[in-house]
Write an enzyme that holds these catalytic residues in place. Structure first.
Site, PDB file in Angstrom:
ATOM      1  N   SER A 238       0.844  -1.187   0.000  1.00 31.09           N
ATOM      2  CA  SER A 238       0.000   0.000   0.000  1.00 31.09           C
ATOM      3  C   SER A 238       0.878   1.235   0.000  1.00 31.09           C
ATOM      4  O   SER A 238       2.087   1.140   0.214  1.00 31.09           O
ATOM      5  CB  SER A 238      -0.913   0.017   1.232  1.00 31.09           C
ATOM      6  OG  SER A 238      -0.117   0.230   2.370  1.00 31.09           O
ATOM      7  N   LYS A 239       0.216   2.358  -0.277  1.00 24.61           N
ATOM      8  CA  LYS A 239       0.981   3.598  -0.294  1.00 24.61           C
ATOM      9  C   LYS A 239       1.534   3.886   1.105  1.00 24.61           C
ATOM     10  O   LYS A 239       2.627   4.391   1.258  1.00 24.61           O
ATOM     11  CB  LYS A 239       0.076   4.754  -0.742  1.00 24.61           C
ATOM     12  CG  LYS A 239      -0.242   4.684  -2.217  1.00 24.61           C
ATOM     13  CD  LYS A 239      -1.691   4.922  -2.526  1.00 24.61           C
ATOM     14  CE  LYS A 239      -2.079   4.294  -3.836  1.00 24.61           C
ATOM     15  NZ  LYS A 239      -3.530   4.204  -3.992  1.00 24.61           N
ATOM     16  N   GLN A 240       0.746   3.503   2.138  1.00 25.51           N
ATOM     17  CA  GLN A 240       1.163   3.783   3.514  1.00 25.51           C
ATOM     18  C   GLN A 240       2.478   3.076   3.845  1.00 25.51           C
ATOM     19  O   GLN A 240       3.312   3.606   4.536  1.00 25.51           O
ATOM     20  CB  GLN A 240       0.111   3.338   4.534  1.00 25.51           C
ATOM     21  CG  GLN A 240      -1.128   4.199   4.600  1.00 25.51           C
ATOM     22  CD  GLN A 240      -2.121   3.857   3.494  1.00 25.51           C
ATOM     23  OE1 GLN A 240      -1.822   3.103   2.569  1.00 25.51           O
ATOM     24  NE2 GLN A 240      -3.318   4.412   3.568  1.00 25.51           N
ATOM     25  N   LEU A 242       4.716   2.302   1.715  1.00 30.91           N
ATOM     26  CA  LEU A 242       5.689   2.693   0.696  1.00 30.91           C
ATOM     27  C   LEU A 242       5.964   1.619  -0.356  1.00 30.91           C
ATOM     28  O   LEU A 242       7.111   1.396  -0.742  1.00 30.91           O
ATOM     29  CB  LEU A 242       7.006   3.127   1.372  1.00 30.91           C
ATOM     30  CG  LEU A 242       6.874   4.243   2.414  1.00 30.91           C
ATOM     31  CD1 LEU A 242       8.212   4.557   3.045  1.00 30.91           C
ATOM     32  CD2 LEU A 242       6.294   5.504   1.790  1.00 30.91           C
TER      33      LEU A 242
END
Ligand code: GLU
Length: 285
Positions: A238-240, A242
């Site tokens: 996920s973007k969280q 990275l």
């Protein structure tokens, strides 16, 4: 006519996990000669990153995932969500709630799979929906005595007692915009989506969305939740955390990896070939 869709949140570019979800929904729709739509889920503005929508669309093109029609932006659809909210309020299937998150936690008597269950403090108070108040679905009223039941294309029969396990979930946020579940349900119906193919991180969302479809008298599409691509440490990509933005290798290798991840068996000599060639192969299987 089958209509599938890919509905990214533009909080960053696509990573391998989102490529897998896009590819799975694309292949499913196209294999049935259906349409494949793209919808930007930018209803929650603070979560969105300026320019990420354009980046996602360029990445989809790079991977040969060409969509049909105009891209729909949820940020332009707030009147439709508000109308759905108001219909639920008028029908007595939803109510305005003035409790803060802390109040919900401290007043909770029951706890479910997602933590404190709202005890229904504001149900029946007849508060007027206005900025600063959330709106909640009266889950028990909509659900009745039966659990929500559906057959997932990959997971089989799923049954969930939403009223008991999650309670009256939020449809409209205090910040005055639609919560994810309401926006998705309104848009899937408005866009005529007949099948939802997405990552299994959203499997738990589906019973809530089906309950909302019931409340709003909207059709229920078919659902299939594909496995999630995990990072080497076992965490969700996920973007969280990275996850690297695509392309990771080359577009041709990424598509090949995504096909393999989905259990397709692309020939080795297609690895690295043009994405469109690989998609052509996949669609001829
Ligand atoms: N916008 C959601 C996400 O990016 C997906 C919603 C959906 O496919 O229903 O996780």
């Amino acid at each position: 006519m089958v209509i599938g869709r890919f509905a990214p949140t533009p909080s960053g570019g696509l990573h391998f996990g989102s490529l897998v979800a896009a590819l799975a929904s694309f292949l499913s729709a196209r294999r049935q000669s259906g349409r494949w739509l793209v919808r930007m889920e930018d209803v929650d503005a603070p979560r969105c990153v300026p320019g990420a929508d354009g980046q996602i669309l360029r990445q989809l093109e790079l991977y040969g995932l060409h969509w049909d029609g105009e891209v729909v932006y949820q940020s332009q659809r707030s009147e439709a969500y508000r109308a759905a909210r108001d219909a639920l309020l008028e029908g007595g299937l939803a109510y305005a709630c003035q409790c803060s998150r802390v109040q919900v936690r401290t007043a909770a008597i029951h706890f479910g799979s997602e933590g404190a269950i709202y005890p229904g403090t504001c149900r029946g108070l007849g508060l007027h929906a206005e900025v600063g108040l959330a709106v909640r679905l009266d889950a028990q009223r909509v659900q009745g005595t039966d659990s929500v039941r559906f057959v997932d294309g990959l997971h089989g029969v799923i049954e969930h007692d939403v009223a008991a396990d999650l309670g009256d979930f939020v449809l409209w946020r205090v910040e005055d915009f639609a919560a994810y579940h309401l926006a998705v349900v309104v848009d899937d119906a408005w866009q005529g989506v007949t099948e939802v193919v997405r990552g299994s991180d959203l499997l738990d969302s589906t019973p809530r969305q089906i309950l909302l479809q019931r409340a709003l008298g909207l059709p229920t599409p078919s659902y299939a939740h594909v496995p999630l691509a995990l990072a080497a440490n076992g965490q969700k990509l996920s973007k969280q955390n990275l996850a690297p933005c695509l392309p990771i290798k080359s577009p041709g290798e990424d598509v090949w990896d995504a096909l393999v991840f989905l259990g397709e068996k692309p020939p080795l000599d297609l690895c690295g070939a043009k994405p469109t060639e690989q998609l052509h192969w996949a669609l001829s299987q």
